[in-house]
Design an enzyme around this catalytic site. Structure first.
Site, short mmCIF file in Angstrom:
data_model
loop_
_atom_site.label_atom_id
_atom_site.label_comp_id
_atom_site.label_asym_id
_atom_site.label_seq_id
_atom_site.Cartn_x
_atom_site.Cartn_y
_atom_site.Cartn_z
N ASP A 38 10.32 93.13 -22.62
CA ASP A 38 9.86 94.29 -21.61
C ASP A 38 8.64 94.75 -21.63
O ASP A 38 8.00 95.06 -20.68
CB ASP A 38 11.03 95.52 -21.67
CG ASP A 38 12.49 94.94 -21.17
OD1 ASP A 38 12.60 93.72 -20.60
OD2 ASP A 38 13.48 95.45 -21.48
N LYS A 114 28.66 66.17 -12.43
CA LYS A 114 28.31 66.09 -11.06
C LYS A 114 28.39 67.74 -10.85
O LYS A 114 29.75 68.00 -10.54
CB LYS A 114 28.95 65.23 -10.16
CG LYS A 114 28.46 65.38 -8.74
CD LYS A 114 29.11 64.32 -7.78
CE LYS A 114 28.32 64.37 -6.29
NZ LYS A 114 28.65 65.54 -5.59
N CYS A 410 45.93 98.48 17.07
CA CYS A 410 45.69 99.76 18.12
C CYS A 410 45.49 99.23 19.42
O CYS A 410 45.70 100.21 20.17
CB CYS A 410 44.40 100.48 17.61
SG CYS A 410 42.79 99.51 17.93
N CYS A 430 41.02 103.22 15.03
CA CYS A 430 42.15 102.12 15.07
C CYS A 430 42.66 102.53 13.46
O CYS A 430 42.42 102.45 12.49
CB CYS A 430 41.59 100.88 15.07
SG CYS A 430 42.85 99.50 14.22
S1 IVH Z 1 21.94 62.12 -8.89
C1 IVH Z 1 19.78 59.75 -5.06
N1 IVH Z 1 23.15 63.84 -10.61
O1 IVH Z 1 25.26 65.09 -5.52
C2 IVH Z 1 20.52 60.89 -5.34
N2 IVH Z 1 23.08 64.28 -8.10
O2 IVH Z 1 26.76 63.24 -3.66
C3 IVH Z 1 20.68 61.14 -6.91
N3 IVH Z 1 24.58 66.12 -7.68
O3 IVH Z 1 22.68 64.93 -3.51
C4 IVH Z 1 21.38 62.06 -7.33
N4 IVH Z 1 25.10 66.64 -9.84
O4 IVH Z 1 22.80 67.06 -4.95
C5 IVH Z 1 22.57 63.43 -9.05
N5 IVH Z 1 24.14 65.13 -12.19
C6 IVH Z 1 23.72 64.82 -10.95
C7 IVH Z 1 24.17 65.62 -9.89
C8 IVH Z 1 23.97 65.26 -8.51
C9 IVH Z 1 25.29 67.04 -8.26
C10 IVH Z 1 24.56 65.91 -6.16
C11 IVH Z 1 23.15 65.79 -5.74
C12 IVH Z 1 23.35 64.66 -4.72
C13 IVH Z 1 24.80 64.37 -4.36
C14 IVH Z 1 25.59 63.40 -3.94
#
Ligand code: IVH
Length: 668
Positions: A38, A114, A410, A430
């Site tokens: 800070d 993902k 109402c 209401c």
């Molecule tokens: S690789 C060519 N890695 O899922 C695209 N995508 O369904 C290569 N996403 O548009 C993407 N986690 O936004 C990649 N570990 C991951 C991901 C990921 C989420 C999303 C991404 C992509 C969508 C595709």
């Protein structure tokens, strides 16, 4: 200090702050105390104030800045943002592997979680973040640079001088943690705003906001998962590049692994099937990508998606049931919310009988009819929702749902304001709205009138004994009528009337919260009560004055201003003054009761967002720490506490609940 020296010092401070941001937000491993941080930050702010022309957009002080935008500019993606082919079975994964091996027999995969968020692309020039965009249609997206800058885990300046990395584009996923999502929805419910269905929608909605100050409050986060072009010929492994990206300031998706056989890939998917539930963010599958850039090039892509990657999607926890009816609930600010009632069905731990259908547009979009068989799913692990209608099961008996033209409670006029999805009953008197407002007014966090719960509010309003907040305080003149009510004896009437009298002296901020002003939760009410001595000062405040207060954005300011410039509300305040409600900040509030004490907060609190509780502690003279140490006096422990709780126990730091904390600052 002359300008030259100031420039040098400013640059040094920025570098140091960027490094500590990275240690704290990306690595989760700070090397200095919050206090020291800070102090660095404060020093930078002071110098930039003295030498304003030395402020640059990448300065750590400039994360939240600028005026709200009118609209987003469109940007063209230099390299299209493709999407991925989805697979739902291990069989399909094996086919994908076979196809790949035809071109590249000796393959290396990188497996990644993902993350269920919103895809964005980030561009850096000379190591500075210059632009961020949404995916849009893959070729053109929205320029959301200012919104992205508010994300603390997004580096504004890269921590490197390596030329390979200074002018890169990276792609990733903006997301909201499950905890932040629940907190956001709780707040929205409290403020009469429509709820988000899941963290991804909440995240997408947040990125669409035109005011970066509002976006900053949403506490978004970002993971980087893709680099569309390798930084240089030196690199042939995506995994390796991601490790480099992590070193230069990015938060990359954790738990990735490089695997050589499809069986190992399948084991990885299996491993995360249940384990993903323990992660603080939503994961809906595994992305399997060829690791070598050379191999990716050989495999190429279709217009829609690369041939070198695939997403394995986990089946969501779903159930099927039938919609018995759709009814409409009327909220505190008159919003009409359609709700589906189901044949009861069991889904991961609970029996589900109802789900909000959010709004009329949503019903149309999903084509939901009364009597339909539907697939339901738990979003964000808690809120059940309708995913889709099973149209094959339709018999022709299903009935279309129509939004009522008049309020179901109402009979008043229902309107839909331009640009809004919500239908509202605009009759401020209401009974449904009155009831919800009075229940809120009397609730524990507000005026805390014991005994005046939902049941009695219903009865009092229906019998015409209460029409507004002030009438509550006139109930004492209607004792005979109350005594005539079923199950209301002499003693309970006496108790209720006493509780009502007692509530007249609730502290100013709770009275403000009780008024039920849209967007004003307990935390905002506290901020207002700190900024104004009494209600008259607050009522006179201009929109500009209100939005100049730290923690109050233009939307909230507008809502407060409008509330106090509505005839009915002014009359209501006058009536409340007449019955003796406290509308003044107590003088002793000046005393800083938390002076010298350091607080750390863990878990989700019921009444405050993190920022609000931090501001409150600071305003009462206390210090806020972000990690537990021997110097911590109290750990405020909310729901789902993190590792800070263990640390506090280990160090013998006093652990208090949110209620105990509220007790501690009672009357403040
Ligand atoms: S690789 C060519 N890695 O899922 C695209 N995508 O369904 C290569 N996403 O548009 C993407 N986690 O936004 C990649 N570990 C991951 C991901 C990921 C989420 C999303 C991404 C992509 C969508 C595709």
């Amino acid at each position: 200090m002359d300008e030259k020296e100031a420039k040098k010092e400013i640059e040094r401070l920025r570098k140091e702050i960027n490094y500590h941001n990275y240690r704290y937000y990306v690595l989760n491993d700070p090397v200095i105390s919050d206090y020291e941080y800070d102090m660095l930050y404060k020093r930078l702010v002071e110098l930039e104030k003295q030498f304003p022309h030395l402020i640059t957009p990448d300065s750590p002080t400039q994360r939240v800045g600028g005026e709200p935008l009118k609209e987003f500019k469109t940007v063209t993606h230099e390299i299209p943002m493709l999407s991925l082919d989805n697979t739902y079975s291990y069989e399909e994964l094996k086919e994908f592997d076979k196809r790949i091996r035809k071109t590249v027999p000796n393959i290396r995969y990188i497996c990644e979680l993902k993350v269920d968020g919103v895809a964005v692309s980030l561009s850096y020039r000379d190591g500075k973040f210059i632009r961020g965009a949404t995916r849009g249609d893959g070729y053109k997206g929205d320029d959301i640079t200012l919104n992205l800058k508010t994300i603390k885990t997004l580096p504004l300046t890269l921590l490197t001088e390596d030329k390979d990395f200074l002018n890169i584009e990276v792609r990733g996923e903006v997301f909201l943690t499950k905890k932040q999502f629940l907190e956001l929805n709780k707040q929205r419910e409290e403020e009469g705003e429509p709820l988000f269905a899941n963290p991804r929608n909440a995240c997408a909605g947040s990125l669409k906001l035109l005011d970066p100050k509002e976006v900053a409050k949403r506490n978004l986060d970002i993971f980087i998962h893709t680099i569309p072009k390798p930084p240089s010929e030196k690199y042939d492994s995506d995994y390796q590049v991601l490790q480099e990206l992590k070193k230069i300031g990015f938060k990359v998706i954790p738990h990735s692994e490089v695997l050589k056989s499809i069986d190992e890939v399948i084991s990885y998917c299996e491993e995360w099937k249940d384990k993903k539930e323990e992660l603080p963010y939503e994961v809906d599958g595994i992305v399997v990508k060829v690791d070598s850039f050379k191999h990716r090039f050989e495999l190429g892509e279709t217009i829609k998606s690369p041939r070198w990657a695939v997403a394995y999607k986990y089946p969501p926890k779903q159930a099927t049931t039938k919609i018995k009816r759709i009814y409409v609930q009327v909220g505190r600010v008159g919003t009409l919310t359609p709700v589906a009632e189901f044949e009861p069905v069991f889904l991961s731990g609970t029996t589900i009988t109802h789900a909000t259908l959010h709004n009329y547009d949503e019903i149309k979009r999903k084509d939901i009819k009364i009597g339909d068989w539907v697939i339901i799913e738990k979003a964000g692990e808690v809120i059940p929702q309708v995913v889709k209608v099973i149209k094959e099961k339709r018999t022709g008996e299903e009935k279309e749902f129509k939004m009522p033209e008049t309020c179901p409670v109402c009979g008043g006029k229902v309107v839909r304001e331009t640009g809004e999805v919500a239908y509202r009953c605009i009759n401020a008197s209401c009974p449904a709205q009155i009831k919800r407002r009075i229940i809120h007014f009397a609730s524990r966090q507000a005026m805390d009138i014991e005994g005046l719960g939902e049941k009695w509010v219903e009865i009092f309003v229906d019998k015409g004994l209460i029409k507004d907040f002030a009438d509550i305080y006139k109930l004492k003149f209607k004792k005979n009528e109350i005594l005539k009510l079923e199950r209301m004896g002499e003693k309970s009437t006496e108790n209720l009337l006493n509780a009502i009298e007692k509530s007249k002296n609730r502290p100013f901020h709770r009275v403000l919260y009780a008024l039920g002003i849209r967007h004003v939760g307990l935390g905002t009410a506290q901020i207002l009560a700190n900024a104004f001595n009494n209600i008259d000062e607050l009522m006179k405040a201009s929109k500009e004055r209100l939005s100049s207060i730290s923690g109050i954005g233009p939307i909230v300011a507008e809502s407060i201003y409008n509330f106090f410039h509505t005839k009915e509300n002014i009359e209501l305040i006058n009536k409340l003054k007449e019955v003796g409600i406290n509308f003044e900040r107590e003088k002793k509030e000046e005393k800083k009761i938390l002076a010298g004490k350091t607080f750390v907060v863990t878990g989700t609190l019921k009444n405050f967002t993190r920022q609000q509780v931090h501001e409150l502690i600071l305003s009462l003279g206390g210090n806020v720490g972000t990690s537990v140490s021997k110097k911590t006096d109290y750990l405020i422990c909310g729901a789902d506490p993190g590792s800070k709780l263990d640390k506090a126990k280990e160090l013998g730091v006093k652990i208090i609940s949110e209620e105990e904390f509220l007790e501690m600052i009672k009357g403040k």
